[in-house]
Scaffold this motif. Structure first.
Motif, PDB file in Angstrom:
ATOM      1  N   PHE A 152       0.850  -1.183   0.000  1.00 15.52           N
ATOM      2  CA  PHE A 152       0.000   0.000   0.000  1.00 15.52           C
ATOM      3  C   PHE A 152       0.892   1.241   0.000  1.00 15.52           C
ATOM      4  O   PHE A 152       1.956   1.245   0.621  1.00 15.52           O
ATOM      5  N   GLY A 153       0.432   2.284  -0.673  1.00 10.34           N
ATOM      6  CA  GLY A 153       1.190   3.526  -0.722  1.00 10.34           C
ATOM      7  C   GLY A 153       0.319   4.736  -0.458  1.00 10.34           C
ATOM      8  O   GLY A 153      -0.907   4.703  -0.634  1.00 10.34           O
ATOM      9  N   GLY A 154       0.956   5.822  -0.027  1.00  8.08           N
ATOM     10  CA  GLY A 154       0.282   7.095   0.166  1.00  8.08           C
ATOM     11  C   GLY A 154       1.168   8.222  -0.326  1.00  8.08           C
ATOM     12  O   GLY A 154       2.397   8.171  -0.173  1.00  8.08           O
ATOM     13  N   VAL A 155       0.546   9.242  -0.940  1.00 12.95           N
ATOM     14  CA  VAL A 155       1.269  10.400  -1.466  1.00 12.95           C
ATOM     15  C   VAL A 155       0.491  11.659  -1.102  1.00 12.95           C
ATOM     16  O   VAL A 155      -0.744  11.679  -1.200  1.00 12.95           O
ATOM     17  N   CYS A 156       1.192  12.707  -0.699  1.00  9.40           N
ATOM     18  CA  CYS A 156       0.587  14.012  -0.451  1.00  9.40           C
ATOM     19  C   CYS A 156       1.361  15.077  -1.203  1.00  9.40           C
ATOM     20  O   CYS A 156       2.604  15.112  -1.145  1.00  9.40           O
ATOM     21  N   THR A 157       0.633  15.939  -1.938  1.00 10.70           N
ATOM     22  CA  THR A 157       1.230  17.100  -2.578  1.00 10.70           C
ATOM     23  C   THR A 157       0.462  18.349  -2.138  1.00 10.70           C
ATOM     24  O   THR A 157      -0.710  18.262  -1.742  1.00 10.70           O
ATOM     25  N   ALA A 158       1.114  19.499  -2.214  1.00 11.05           N
ATOM     26  CA  ALA A 158       0.467  20.759  -1.863  1.00 11.05           C
ATOM     27  C   ALA A 158       1.071  21.880  -2.699  1.00 11.05           C
ATOM     28  O   ALA A 158       2.302  21.988  -2.778  1.00 11.05           O
ATOM     29  N   ARG A 159       0.222  22.663  -3.325  1.00 10.05           N
ATOM     30  CA  ARG A 159       0.652  23.806  -4.142  1.00 10.05           C
ATOM     31  C   ARG A 159       1.706  23.397  -5.162  1.00 10.05           C
ATOM     32  O   ARG A 159       2.684  24.100  -5.402  1.00 10.05           O
TER      33      ARG A 159
END
Length: 268
Positions: A152-159
């Motif tokens: 399982f993977g998770g990714v977060c991006t912002a602006r």
């Protein structure tokens, strides 16, 4: 003349346009959690007044959550744009009057109602894009099962910038679950003033403890984990860049919120 209504703005004669409806709020979400350790001094620097460093110095966790929520009597479940959201956050372990707690210094979420609802509870939410591997109630190669060997993977991006990514390879059911997210969450509700000469005198500045009820959790699986935090303009979450990654966890968790405990008013 009618009285304007609404738990939050915008307030209208009916109150239906309020961004956040009144509690209780019911939640359920799939969680991907990584327990890790950050630099102890950096972790301690993010603790609000009233909290002391945890004896297991630098103990932290990264959490990706894929949520569904609705308000009492609301129709959000039939309008998924108002019930679905995802978020990524970091917690630091600490002590409050000698008892273990966690506090959340950084969090990103992809829906405006969840952002404001978080501010009401003391979570310092910012907008971002969050993606988490999903599973389904079907055996297929496109849906990893909650079973040994699944990834399982998770990714977060912002602006436009990548903030964080995590990967967990499940190995077996967990006897303990995530140790680093187990203590209750204590945050700071902070609302500043705009009045000239009073910018350093916030309207609200208090230490609060999250309260929930009707909690339910699925079996928890754990396994080897990876976690990376990335530098980005206007962000400081890399203060908690991992110096050691412990274990990763996958589970589903649900509860209801209609209360918040004020622990103490902080010095303004």
């Amino acid at each position: 003349m009618s009285t304007l209504q609404g738990y939050t703005v915008p307030r209208t004669p009916s109150g239906r346009a309020s961004l956040v409806p009144p509690p209780p709020w019911h939640y359920v979400g799939d969680f991907l959690v990584v327990d890790f350790h950050a630099d102890p001094d950096a972790a301690a620097s993010l603790l609000p007044e009233g909290l002391e460093p945890h004896p297991d110095a630098g103990r932290c966790a990264a959490v990706f959550a894929d949520w569904q929520s609705y308000s009492e009597g609301g129709d959000e479940l039939l309008d998924p744009a108002r019930s679905h959201y995802k978020e990524f956050y970091l917690v630091v372990n600490a002590l409050l009057d000698g008892e273990p707690v966690t506090t959340c210094p950084f969090i990103w979420v992809d829906q405006d109602f969840a952002l404001v609802r978080g501010w009401l509870q003391g979570f310092p939410k910012k907008l971002g894009d969050v993606w988490v591997t999903r599973t389904y109630d079907l055996e297929t190669r496109a849906a990893p099962a909650v079973a040994a060997g699944s990834r399982f993977g998770g990714v977060c991006t912002a602006r436009g910038n990548r903030i964080a990514q995590a990967r967990v390879t499940l190995e077996a059911p967990s006897e303990t679950g995530s140790v680093h997210t187990d203590p209750p969450i204590v945050n700071v509700r902070h609302f500043p003033r705009l009045a000239a000469g009073r910018h350093d005198d916030p309207q609200v500045h208090e230490l609060v403890r999250s309260r929930s009820r009707d909690r339910a959790v699925s079996p928890v699986w754990e396994g080897a984990a990876e976690l990376e935090l990335f530098d980005a303009p206007g962000e400081e979450h890399t203060l908690l860049r991992p110096v050691a990654v412990d274990r990763g966890y996958r589970f589903t968790f649900g509860y209801t919120v209609d209360d918040l405990e004020t622990v103490k008013e902080l010095v303004r």
